[in-house]
Design a protein around this motif. Structure first.
Motif, PDB file in Angstrom:
ATOM      1  N   MET A  79       3.724   1.846  -1.125  1.00  0.00           N
ATOM      2  CA  MET A  79       4.592   2.021  -2.283  1.00  0.00           C
ATOM      3  C   MET A  79       3.751   2.468  -3.467  1.00  0.00           C
ATOM      4  N   TYR A  80       4.302   3.384  -4.222  1.00  0.00           N
ATOM      5  CA  TYR A  80       3.485   4.000  -5.250  1.00  0.00           C
ATOM      6  C   TYR A  80       4.248   4.102  -6.559  1.00  0.00           C
ATOM      7  N   SER A 108      -1.344  -4.679  -5.037  1.00  0.00           N
ATOM      8  CA  SER A 108      -1.600  -3.671  -4.024  1.00  0.00           C
ATOM      9  C   SER A 108      -0.703  -2.449  -4.249  1.00  0.00           C
ATOM     10  N   VAL A 109       0.490  -2.664  -4.784  1.00  0.00           N
ATOM     11  CA  VAL A 109       1.352  -1.523  -5.085  1.00  0.00           C
ATOM     12  C   VAL A 109       0.689  -0.592  -6.094  1.00  0.00           C
ATOM     13  N   VAL A 110       0.124  -1.181  -7.151  1.00  0.00           N
ATOM     14  CA  VAL A 110      -0.401  -0.306  -8.206  1.00  0.00           C
ATOM     15  C   VAL A 110      -1.847   0.120  -7.986  1.00  0.00           C
ATOM     16  N   VAL A 123       0.806  -1.226   0.000  1.00  0.00           N
ATOM     17  CA  VAL A 123       0.000   0.000   0.000  1.00  0.00           C
ATOM     18  C   VAL A 123       0.842   1.281   0.000  1.00  0.00           C
ATOM     19  N   GLU A 163      -3.092   8.320  -4.251  1.00  0.00           N
ATOM     20  CA  GLU A 163      -4.356   8.327  -4.974  1.00  0.00           C
ATOM     21  C   GLU A 163      -5.537   8.451  -4.012  1.00  0.00           C
ATOM     22  N   SER A 194      -2.843   3.001  -3.746  1.00  0.00           N
ATOM     23  CA  SER A 194      -1.724   3.852  -3.386  1.00  0.00           C
ATOM     24  C   SER A 194      -2.221   5.001  -2.533  1.00  0.00           C
TER      25      SER A 194
END
Lengths: 80, 357
Positions: free
Chosen positions: B284-285, B314-316, B282, B322, B319
């Motif tokens: 990391m973006y 979950s990274v993408v 979460v 967002e 975020s």
């Protein structure tokens, strides 16, 4: 001439503002470049992808950074 | 992701019209050169590492260096090719058209269509707010809008290319399909929440949305390709550094960490690995480009596919930046529901991968 860049402070919006300013200076035009960050104002132009570019209250493009040539051409087409 | 600037009026006729064969010749020629270079990468990397630098093939350092020298140009080439193709496809779409296509669609069919359009419509999370308002104001159901907003970042070309290049087409396809399903189902569930409209900030409903001219998607092939080339360069400039760093870390893991070292922590038998992977993802973006080579190397060392794909999703898809952007149009309650539903979907998918593969 009034050039407005629509967008709530994203990095791309800053670049479009800078680019518009640069082209205006280069062409020696009397024009103001404004940033529009208010969401209601942005939506009133019907733009859904920022940054949007508005010249004299007409939306001329949106959704990215125009190339310098594109910017020049868009601005020049509004003069004459 | 960065996307092309679209002009509202049609293009002025180009001053010098190049003959058609010249344009297509250039594109096909570039594709052939791309293919030939791509084929030479493995021998070239081996030659550089073992002949030119003179490292021993069985050494830790040799393996790590050969891995790095092969993967960096391979991934960058794949990215360049894929982004060019996707950007060309995107010149046929615009958010305004997508909105028109989704208008009047009900829950269900609308969610499926929205998720698919989310893949091809040019979209950057920085315009999530005007897009959300534009969709909802025109009467598109909130659940359908969410299907779009979930699919657009999750099923993106960078994640797909990295998966294709490092894990093979099967995994890339699996990611593509499950990503779409999560977007569709999560959107439907959000649409079924009681009083979902009240989860949207009140000012959104009072907005007066004007109409600009439709951005034109009726372009010549010449400008499609030059737009695509431009966005390929922009995106590569943005991600190449993450790719290099990610592959460097991956190469280190590849050469130095013993086989199966991670089987106990990230393997199938550790039930908690999937939720932990999702939680780690979460904060990391936008570093899908850097993260995939690392998780790929982790998998070689015994991590299983479930937590690895769950982590990537979950990274993408979830975020923090967002969420902060969306907080301007959504009340906290709806954001929490949104995160909760998508997280559940990803965790479920992670377990499913562990079970199936």
């Amino acid at each position: 001439m009034v050039i407005k860049v629509l967008g709530a402070g994203c990095a791309n919006c800053q670049k479009v503002v800078a680019l518009a300013q640069e082209v205006v200076t280069e062409l020696g035009l009397e024009a103001t470049v404004e940033k529009v960050t208010d969401m209601q104002a942005i939506m009133s132009y019907g733009v859904m992808s920022t940054p949007g570019l508005v010249i004299d209250e007409t939306v001329v493009g949106s959704g990215g950074i125009p190339s310098k040539a594109q910017m020049k051409q868009l601005i020049q087409s509004k003069i004459g | 992701m960065a996307n092309g600037f679209t002009v509202v009026q049609a293009d002025p006729p180009p001053k010098v019209t190049r003959p058609k064969w010249q344009l297509w010749g250039a594109v096909i020629g570039a594709a052939i050169v791309w293919w030939v270079v791509y084929q030479q990468l493995q021998p070239l990397a081996n030659w550089l590492t073992y002949e030119l630098i003179g490292l021993a093939p069985e050494s830790h350092l040799g393996e790590a260096v050969a891995f790095f020298l092969y993967d960096v140009p391979k991934i960058l080439l794949l990215l360049a090719g894929m982004i060019f193709v996707v950007s060309t496809i995107r010149t046929f779409f615009s958010p305004e058209q997508t909105r028109a296509l989704l208008g009047g669609k009900r829950q269900g069919v609308g969610n499926i269509l929205a998720a698919l359009l989310g893949v091809v419509t040019p979209f950057c999370s920085c315009s999530a707010v005007p897009l959300f308002i534009g969709f909802v104001e025109s009467g598109i159901p909130i659940g359908v809008t969410f299907s779009f907003l979930i699919a657009a970042p999750m099923v993106n070309e960078i994640a797909l290319v990295m998966l294709l290049g490092l894990f093979g087409w099967q995994i890339a396809l699996l990611y593509f399909i499950t990503g779409l399903i999560i977007a569709i189902v999560a959107g439907i569930v959000i649409g079924l929440l009681p009083n979902v409209e009240q989860g949207v900030e009140d000012f959104v409903w009072q907005m007066q949305v004007g109409s600009s001219g439709e951005p034109t998607t009726d372009l010549s092939w010449d400008s499609r390709f030059s737009q695509a080339r431009q966005s390929t360069v922009t995106i590569l400039q943005k991600v190449w550094f993450y790719v290099v760093i990610g592959i460097a870390v991956g190469a280190f893991i590849h050469g130095y960490i013993p086989e199966n070292a991670l089987a106990n922590i990230l393997g199938k038998n550790a039930w908690w690995s999937v939720p932990v992977a999702v939680l780690l993802g979460v904060p990391m973006y936008a570093n899908a480009a850097g993260i995939i080579p690392v998780v790929h190397a982790l998998m070689e060392k015994g991590a299983s596919l479930g937590p690895v794909l769950a982590f990537m999703m979950s990274v993408v898809a979830l975020s923090l930046p967002e969420m902060i952007i969306l907080r301007r149009v959504l009340k906290l309650r709806l954001i929490v529901m949104f995160v909760g539903i998508v997280t559940t979907g990803i965790i479920f998918t992670g377990y499913l991968f562990n079970l199936v593969l």
